[in-house]
Design a protein around this motif. Structure first.
Motif, PDB file in Angstrom:
ATOM      1  N   ALA A 353      77.332 -33.379  28.383  1.00  0.00           N
ATOM      2  CA  ALA A 353      77.452 -34.610  29.008  1.00  0.00           C
ATOM      3  C   ALA A 353      76.143 -35.509  28.402  1.00  0.00           C
ATOM      4  N   LYS A 354      76.332 -36.491  28.160  1.00  0.00           N
ATOM      5  CA  LYS A 354      75.274 -37.456  27.806  1.00  0.00           C
ATOM      6  C   LYS A 354      74.394 -37.790  28.892  1.00  0.00           C
ATOM      7  N   GLN A 355      75.008 -38.019  29.952  1.00  0.00           N
ATOM      8  CA  GLN A 355      74.298 -38.390  31.338  1.00  0.00           C
ATOM      9  C   GLN A 355      74.476 -37.496  32.267  1.00  0.00           C
ATOM     10  N   LEU A 356      73.283 -37.171  33.151  1.00  0.00           N
ATOM     11  CA  LEU A 356      73.393 -36.424  34.249  1.00  0.00           C
ATOM     12  C   LEU A 356      73.807 -37.266  35.657  1.00  0.00           C
ATOM     13  N   VAL A 357      74.758 -36.723  36.129  1.00  0.00           N
ATOM     14  CA  VAL A 357      75.237 -37.559  37.401  1.00  0.00           C
ATOM     15  C   VAL A 357      74.899 -36.473  38.755  1.00  0.00           C
ATOM     16  N   ALA A 358      74.222 -37.005  39.580  1.00  0.00           N
ATOM     17  CA  ALA A 358      73.912 -36.368  40.780  1.00  0.00           C
ATOM     18  C   ALA A 358      74.841 -36.450  41.896  1.00  0.00           C
ATOM     19  N   LEU A 359      75.296 -35.174  42.792  1.00  0.00           N
ATOM     20  CA  LEU A 359      75.938 -35.505  43.952  1.00  0.00           C
ATOM     21  C   LEU A 359      74.817 -35.295  44.968  1.00  0.00           C
ATOM     22  N   ALA A 360      74.137 -36.141  45.499  1.00  0.00           N
ATOM     23  CA  ALA A 360      73.110 -36.209  46.208  1.00  0.00           C
ATOM     24  C   ALA A 360      73.763 -36.151  47.683  1.00  0.00           C
ATOM     25  N   SER A 361      72.975 -35.478  48.682  1.00  0.00           N
ATOM     26  CA  SER A 361      73.127 -35.879  50.038  1.00  0.00           C
ATOM     27  C   SER A 361      72.123 -34.902  50.695  1.00  0.00           C
ATOM     28  N   PHE A 362      72.006 -35.172  52.088  1.00  0.00           N
ATOM     29  CA  PHE A 362      71.118 -34.428  52.923  1.00  0.00           C
ATOM     30  C   PHE A 362      72.035 -33.529  53.385  1.00  0.00           C
ATOM     31  N   LYS A 397      82.272 -22.141  39.829  1.00  0.00           N
ATOM     32  CA  LYS A 397      81.735 -21.486  38.654  1.00  0.00           C
ATOM     33  C   LYS A 397      80.548 -22.122  38.225  1.00  0.00           C
ATOM     34  N   GLY A 398      80.338 -23.383  38.172  1.00  0.00           N
ATOM     35  CA  GLY A 398      79.517 -24.019  37.519  1.00  0.00           C
ATOM     36  C   GLY A 398      77.955 -23.992  38.432  1.00  0.00           C
ATOM     37  N   GLU A 399      78.430 -23.008  39.406  1.00  0.00           N
ATOM     38  CA  GLU A 399      76.899 -22.741  40.166  1.00  0.00           C
ATOM     39  C   GLU A 399      75.909 -22.061  39.442  1.00  0.00           C
ATOM     40  N   ARG A 400      76.285 -21.422  38.527  1.00  0.00           N
ATOM     41  CA  ARG A 400      75.625 -20.504  37.723  1.00  0.00           C
ATOM     42  C   ARG A 400      74.931 -21.267  36.491  1.00  0.00           C
ATOM     43  N   ASP A 401      75.359 -22.157  36.235  1.00  0.00           N
ATOM     44  CA  ASP A 401      74.758 -22.810  35.025  1.00  0.00           C
ATOM     45  C   ASP A 401      73.562 -23.544  35.409  1.00  0.00           C
ATOM     46  N   HIS A 402      72.525 -23.763  34.543  1.00  0.00           N
ATOM     47  CA  HIS A 402      71.539 -24.377  34.721  1.00  0.00           C
ATOM     48  C   HIS A 402      71.726 -25.972  35.009  1.00  0.00           C
ATOM     49  N   TRP A 403      71.260 -26.630  35.709  1.00  0.00           N
ATOM     50  CA  TRP A 403      71.777 -27.934  36.088  1.00  0.00           C
ATOM     51  C   TRP A 403      71.667 -28.850  35.080  1.00  0.00           C
ATOM     52  N   ARG A 404      70.782 -28.604  33.813  1.00  0.00           N
ATOM     53  CA  ARG A 404      70.601 -29.663  32.861  1.00  0.00           C
ATOM     54  C   ARG A 404      71.709 -29.090  31.590  1.00  0.00           C
ATOM     55  N   GLY A 406      74.675 -29.745  31.138  1.00  0.00           N
ATOM     56  CA  GLY A 406      75.534 -30.819  30.551  1.00  0.00           C
ATOM     57  C   GLY A 406      77.133 -30.207  30.582  1.00  0.00           C
ATOM     58  N   ARG A 407      77.257 -28.960  31.030  1.00  0.00           N
ATOM     59  CA  ARG A 407      78.748 -28.687  31.029  1.00  0.00           C
ATOM     60  C   ARG A 407      79.524 -28.837  32.432  1.00  0.00           C
ATOM     61  N   THR A 408      78.959 -29.567  33.220  1.00  0.00           N
ATOM     62  CA  THR A 408      79.645 -29.940  34.524  1.00  0.00           C
ATOM     63  C   THR A 408      79.553 -31.629  34.999  1.00  0.00           C
ATOM     64  N   ILE A 409      80.374 -31.888  35.474  1.00  0.00           N
ATOM     65  CA  ILE A 409      80.730 -33.277  35.871  1.00  0.00           C
ATOM     66  C   ILE A 409      79.888 -33.925  36.759  1.00  0.00           C
ATOM     67  N   CYS A 410      79.107 -33.278  37.499  1.00  0.00           N
ATOM     68  CA  CYS A 410      78.065 -33.701  38.353  1.00  0.00           C
ATOM     69  C   CYS A 410      77.217 -32.434  38.960  1.00  0.00           C
ATOM     70  N   ILE A 411      76.069 -32.891  39.522  1.00  0.00           N
ATOM     71  CA  ILE A 411      75.357 -31.769  39.915  1.00  0.00           C
ATOM     72  C   ILE A 411      74.794 -32.181  41.558  1.00  0.00           C
ATOM     73  N   LYS A 412      75.158 -30.977  42.252  1.00  0.00           N
ATOM     74  CA  LYS A 412      74.824 -31.047  43.728  1.00  0.00           C
ATOM     75  C   LYS A 412      73.289 -30.757  43.616  1.00  0.00           C
ATOM     76  N   THR A 413      72.760 -31.918  44.704  1.00  0.00           N
ATOM     77  CA  THR A 413      71.310 -31.726  44.933  1.00  0.00           C
ATOM     78  C   THR A 413      71.043 -32.376  46.301  1.00  0.00           C
ATOM     79  N   HIS A 414      69.776 -31.627  47.026  1.00  0.00           N
ATOM     80  CA  HIS A 414      69.337 -32.087  48.446  1.00  0.00           C
ATOM     81  C   HIS A 414      67.885 -32.783  48.087  1.00  0.00           C
ATOM     82  N   GLU A 415      67.581 -32.736  46.758  1.00  0.00           N
ATOM     83  CA  GLU A 415      66.183 -33.250  46.384  1.00  0.00           C
ATOM     84  C   GLU A 415      66.075 -34.584  47.056  1.00  0.00           C
TER      85      GLU A 415
END
Length: 578
Positions: A353-362, A397-404, A406-415
């Motif tokens: 993926a050329k862009q990183l999309v966050a799935l952000a939440s508290f 299964k994407g849980e084990r990939d490094h968040w950068r 680029g193999r996943t559609i979006c990235i979970k984060t609470h940051e």
């Protein structure tokens, strides 16, 4: 005499010396001899453990396999033989045969039993007699009495499971509640049955006299006797008929042949017969229209989005007087246990993926649930800023990939720090009512993803301290993403629950993917995933003090104003202070 004894001792020792010399030359044979001795001893021990069982006619070989598969015992448990011995002794005493709970019943016998017994679930006075207040109210369930059960005509006809080591009242209640059933019944100290209707008469309280295998302080029915609890579930819990979920009453589709490709006329129609037929045909929908049964999947032609009043479908089934079978214009719809595979395939992105999309939440705002929905709707794995082994084991299964990666559609984060937020090119921001989110995160913190915090945690110092630290973070998290996020798509948890199809469609479009309506309809049929709490163990009191509410209400106003300032919809009405 001395010489004679010495000579005899030498003659006796000579064979031993020969054996010693033999095995010294052949050490491998000595090893095999020891192994053979140990094996022989183990077989003798096992035979002695089962010698009292083999002659009993109470259990068949298939029954043993069933008990093992359902968690009743395991061969690796050192107490397994003792537990099995107790089970068999109790079986011989009661003279009762234990067969698998899903044994095929006679339709005629089941109908006759229902007709004779009726629905006894309102017979409260007799059920409550002799029980004290503590027994009557067990969290979100109420004990209603001891009932007769029969292997051929079950009192509760939903799912069932056994555990001959660790069965408890709450474990049975929680399993039934998690699946949307109205009643939970325990039998023989170790068996749990679920159902929506009690189809048997009461029995004497003294007949439900067997202790639970997992807690000696509680009773779990008896031989052919069920201790039954009524579960006080939330409105969100599904209504079921056996293993099928009632979806509602719907208007006949314009082109029924295309919408529901398989159909058959059934004599003496009942819900059970139609559900069985569609399950055999491997279809997820069982649709009843008087004496005709249709089978299919949700499609744009029959989306199940326009629910009709149930009164329009009130047409008694010919084979079951207590059920509705719909008519030519209005169909009764059930969801079978057949999995809709149109949205189950998932894989990593073919290109980075050329862009990183966050799935952000508290935390506690539904991030894991949103990931489940996104993966089903898009067919691509989601990633994570962290690593959670329990989520990975549940299929993320994407849980084990490094968040950068680029193999996943979006990235979970609470940051919520500026540097962390600016590392993403865009974001889906999940927001949830803080009162609900705080309680959900507190349960996760002290009880795991689908567990619950204990009463000691809620009433102790942990809860006030948690609210003091986490409530301000709920507001600052949203404000930071609104301030520093480059492109933010806001989704309210409550809106997603209320209108999953359109909200999820918007999320898929924001991710830059083509929307598949068939896939979204498939998601609706299996939206819960593996991380939904049952709702059974809800608190019986409001954990928020007046001071806590005053502070949280002010935070809600701040977030509402920030959203409106950016020309976005404010927080849903249920957030707002009253």
């Amino acid at each position: 005499l001395v010489n004679l004894l010495s000579a005899r001792g030498a003659s006796m020792a000579e064979p031993l010396l020969k054996i010693q010399r033999y095995f010294r030359r052949k050490p491998v044979r000595f090893f095999y001899l020891i192994l053979l001795s140990l094996t022989t001893g183990s077989l003798v021990f096992l035979h002695s453990g089962f010698v009292g069982v083999s002659d009993s006619g109470a259990w068949g070989g298939r029954d043993l396999v069933v008990a093992s598969e359902m968690g009743g015992w395991t061969s690796s448990d050192t107490r397994g033989l003792g537990i099995m011995s107790r089970v068999f002794k109790e079986t011989r005493k009661s003279g009762r045969r234990y067969g698998p709970p899903w044994m095929k019943k006679s339709r005629r016998e089941g109908h006759e039993a229902a007709h004779r017994a009726g629905d006894y679930s309102n017979n409260w006075n007799r059920a409550l007699k002799g029980r004290n207040a503590k027994d009557l109210d067990d969290g979100r369930a109420k004990y209603i009495g001891c009932y007769i059960d029969d292997t051929q005509r079950r009192a509760l006809r939903g799912i069932s499971f056994f555990d001959y080591k660790k069965m408890t009242v709450f474990r049975c209640q929680d399993n039934c509640a998690e699946r949307g059933y109205m009643y939970a019944g325990l039998e023989f100290g170790a068996e749990c049955y679920c159902g929506h209707k009690i189809q048997a008469p009461n029995a004497s309280e003294s007949e439900c006299n067997m202790e639970c295998k997992g807690e000696k302080s509680n009773l779990c029915g008896g031989a052919n006797r069920l201790s039954i609890y009524r579960l006080e579930l939330s409105q969100e819990s599904a209504r079921r008929y056996g293993s099928a979920i009632f979806k509602g009453c719907f208007h006949r589709p314009d082109n029924v042949t295309l919408a529901l490709p398989f159909s058959a006329v059934i004599q003496n129609m009942s819900v059970d017969k139609c559900v069985d037929l569609c399950t055999e045909r491997e279809k997820s929908l069982a649709v009843l229209a008087r004496d005709r049964c249709y089978c299919g999947f949700p499609t744009p032609r029959f989306s199940l989005h326009e629910l009709e009043d149930e009164g329009m479908c009130l047409q008694r089934c010919h084979g079951e007087e207590f059920e509705s079978c719909g008519n030519e214009k209005y169909f009764v719809v059930y969801q079978t246990q057949v999995q809709d595979n149109r949205c189950m395939d998932r894989h990593f992105l073919a290109r980075r993926a050329k862009q990183l999309v966050a799935l952000a939440s508290f935390p506690g705002a539904g991030n894991t649930w949103a990931r489940h929905l996104i993966e089903l709707a898009t067919g691509f794995y989601t990633g994570s800023y962290y690593f959670d082994g329990s989520l990975y084991n549940k299929g993320f299964k994407g849980e084990r990939d490094h968040w950068r990666s680029g193999r996943t559609i979006c990235i979970k984060t609470h940051e919520s720090g500026r540097k962390e937020i600016e590392a993403f090119d865009s974001s889906i921001l999940m927001i949830r009512n803080p009162y609900k989110a705080l309680m959900a995160e507190f349960n996760r913190k002290y009880g795991g993803h689908i567990g619950f915090a204990s009463q000691a945690h809620w009433r102790g110092k942990e809860w006030p301290e948690f609210v003091k630290n986490y409530a301000p973070w709920w507001a600052s998290h949203t404000l930071d993403w609104l301030n520093y996020g480059k492109s933010v798509h806001v989704v309210h948890f409550e809106d997603l629950k209320r209108d999953l199809f359109s909200q999820l469609k918007g999320m898929v479009q924001f991710l830059g993917l083509k929307v598949s309506e068939d896939r979204l309809l498939c998601v609706e049929g299996q939206k819960d995933g593996n991380f939904k709490r049952s709702g059974l163990r809800k608190l019986e009191y409001d954990p928020y003090t007046t001071e806590m509410r005053a502070n949280i209400n002010e935070l809600i106003r701040t977030v509402d104003a920030a959203l409106k300032k950016r020309n976005m919809s404010g927080v849903p009405d249920e957030y707002k202070p009253r």
